[in-house]
Motif scaffolding. Structure first.
Motif, short mmCIF file in Angstrom:
data_model
loop_
_atom_site.label_atom_id
_atom_site.label_comp_id
_atom_site.label_asym_id
_atom_site.label_seq_id
_atom_site.Cartn_x
_atom_site.Cartn_y
_atom_site.Cartn_z
N HIS A 258 -69.98 -42.93 29.12
CA HIS A 258 -69.09 -42.44 30.37
C HIS A 258 -67.58 -43.40 30.61
O HIS A 258 -66.66 -42.80 30.91
CB HIS A 258 -69.87 -42.22 31.45
CG HIS A 258 -69.22 -42.04 32.70
ND1 HIS A 258 -68.84 -40.52 32.98
CD2 HIS A 258 -68.61 -42.51 33.67
CE1 HIS A 258 -68.01 -40.55 34.19
NE2 HIS A 258 -68.13 -42.07 34.71
N TYR A 259 -68.00 -44.53 30.75
CA TYR A 259 -67.03 -45.57 31.16
C TYR A 259 -65.94 -45.68 29.92
O TYR A 259 -64.68 -45.70 30.12
CB TYR A 259 -67.60 -46.89 31.36
CG TYR A 259 -67.97 -46.98 32.99
CD1 TYR A 259 -67.15 -46.77 33.99
CD2 TYR A 259 -69.53 -47.20 33.12
CE1 TYR A 259 -67.78 -46.72 35.32
CE2 TYR A 259 -69.92 -47.33 34.32
CZ TYR A 259 -69.16 -47.03 35.42
OH TYR A 259 -69.62 -46.96 36.81
N ARG A 263 -63.48 -43.16 31.84
CA ARG A 263 -62.61 -44.29 32.51
C ARG A 263 -61.88 -45.07 31.47
O ARG A 263 -61.02 -45.72 31.94
CB ARG A 263 -63.52 -45.26 33.26
CG ARG A 263 -64.30 -44.50 34.14
CD ARG A 263 -63.90 -44.18 35.35
NE ARG A 263 -64.82 -43.55 36.41
CZ ARG A 263 -65.36 -44.15 37.35
NH1 ARG A 263 -65.26 -45.53 37.39
NH2 ARG A 263 -66.19 -43.79 38.17
N GLU A 264 -61.94 -44.73 30.06
CA GLU A 264 -61.30 -45.31 29.16
C GLU A 264 -61.16 -46.98 29.14
O GLU A 264 -60.15 -47.66 29.05
CB GLU A 264 -59.74 -44.91 29.02
CG GLU A 264 -59.59 -43.50 29.20
CD GLU A 264 -58.03 -42.91 28.99
OE1 GLU A 264 -57.26 -43.72 29.49
OE2 GLU A 264 -57.87 -41.80 28.62
N LEU A 265 -62.41 -47.37 29.49
CA LEU A 265 -62.80 -48.94 29.47
C LEU A 265 -62.91 -49.38 28.22
O LEU A 265 -63.58 -48.57 27.33
CB LEU A 265 -63.93 -49.33 30.68
CG LEU A 265 -63.49 -49.05 31.90
CD1 LEU A 265 -64.66 -49.16 32.95
CD2 LEU A 265 -62.12 -49.79 32.45
N ALA A 270 -67.11 -51.61 29.81
CA ALA A 270 -68.16 -50.50 30.07
C ALA A 270 -69.50 -51.16 30.36
O ALA A 270 -70.34 -50.86 31.21
CB ALA A 270 -67.75 -49.63 28.94
N GLN A 273 -69.57 -53.10 33.59
CA GLN A 273 -69.65 -52.02 34.70
C GLN A 273 -71.24 -51.50 34.90
O GLN A 273 -71.60 -51.16 35.82
CB GLN A 273 -68.59 -51.14 34.78
CG GLN A 273 -68.41 -50.24 35.90
CD GLN A 273 -68.24 -51.04 37.23
OE1 GLN A 273 -67.51 -52.02 37.31
NE2 GLN A 273 -69.18 -50.84 38.23
#
Length: 293
Positions: A258-259, A263-265, A270, A273
């Motif tokens: 998802h990240y 969120r483009e991490l 990612a 987090q």
């Protein structure tokens, strides 16, 4: 950067005055506003017919020119030239504060760009009187003005405001009120609300309650007058609960992805987090994501 000293050499320079006018009760016109309109070289008005009525009432003889949504570019350019030549011009809307859901912002922007002095006068508007009499918290508040007329766009705007914790302030016309309240109830839930009708006028009215009650009122009464809608902001504690638990149905791998995708991490961030969200060691997340797949 430009440091404006509003009243330095006031007599020798051109000035753009922003003058609020009554939203219903003419007694709300300030002494200063009347004086400025009398002393100005020109009044720029959204609707010259309405402004002439106001001027006649207060015996103001200043010439009036048109400045509205459809001629603001050409008219605005002419007004700026006149001010730079030394004229004092007062901008007024039909009622209330210029540039607040009314023409004026573009003229102010152009004036500042040309280093023309802009002097605002305090005075009548609908949003603040409605807010302070609503019974809802006044600080912080978020003024939005009119929502989009399109039902689809209106829903999107309210979705964007759903997590705003400050009290929400809207304007709405009578023929769109029922639809707007219905969409608000569907998207925002049954929050506290106050709708204010015909502020400062003879038929001024406040309807206070929950959105469901206000919506029911709008369905059974004939809707007249201009409205200001004051809606309770989102509950901060509930928002935190929702934010803290959004990932609970996801696996660790899905959580990290998802990240990365939304969120483009980078994968490293990612994982970091994800471990923070779950309160577990980064190695555990790394192993679940890279090794246990």
């Amino acid at each position: 950067m430009w440091q404006q000293k509003s009243f330095e050499n006031e007599a020798q320079k051109g000035i753009l005055y922003l003058v609020p006018t009554p939203i219903g009760n003419l007694e709300d016109m300030s002494f200063r506003a009347v004086r400025i309109l009398k002393e100005a070289d020109l009044i720029a008005a959204e609707d010259t017919r309405n402004t002439k009525k106001l001027c006649n009432y207060f015996e103001i003889q200043t010439p009036i020119v048109s400045y509205h949504e459809h001629n603001k570019e050409s008219s605005g350019e002419k007004l700026i030239h006149k001010i730079k030549d030394g004229m004092k011009i007062a901008l007024v809307s039909d009622a209330g504060m210029p540039a607040i859901s009314d023409p004026g912002y573009e003229l102010v922007e152009a004036a500042i760009r040309e280093k023309v002095t802009v002097v605002p006068l305090p005075g009548a508007n609908a949003a603040l009187p409605a807010l302070i009499a609503s019974g809802l918290t006044c600080q912080p508040f978020y003024f939005y003005g009119f929502l989009n007329r399109s039902k689809k766009e209106k829903k999107a705007e309210l979705e964007g405001l759903k997590k705003q914790t400050g009290t929400l302030v809207f304007y709405e016309s009578p023929h769109r009120l029922k639809e707007t309240l219905t969409i608000m109830y569907d998207i925002l839930g049954d929050r506290k609300a106050a709708i204010c009708r015909e502020l400062t006028k003879k038929f001024e009215e406040f309807i206070r309650g929950n959105l469901s009650e206000v919506l029911a009122w709008s369905q059974q009464d004939e809707i007249r007058g201009e409205f200001c809608l004051i809606i309770e902001g989102a509950d901060e504690s509930k928002l935190k609960e929702e934010e803290s638990s959004w990932w609970e149905t996801l696996s660790i791998e899905e959580h990290v992805n998802h990240y990365i995708s939304v969120r483009e991490l980078p994968s490293k961030e990612a994982i970091k987090q994800t471990s923070k969200d779950r309160g577990i060691n980064k190695r555990e997340v790394y192993q679940a994501y890279h090794i246990d797949q």
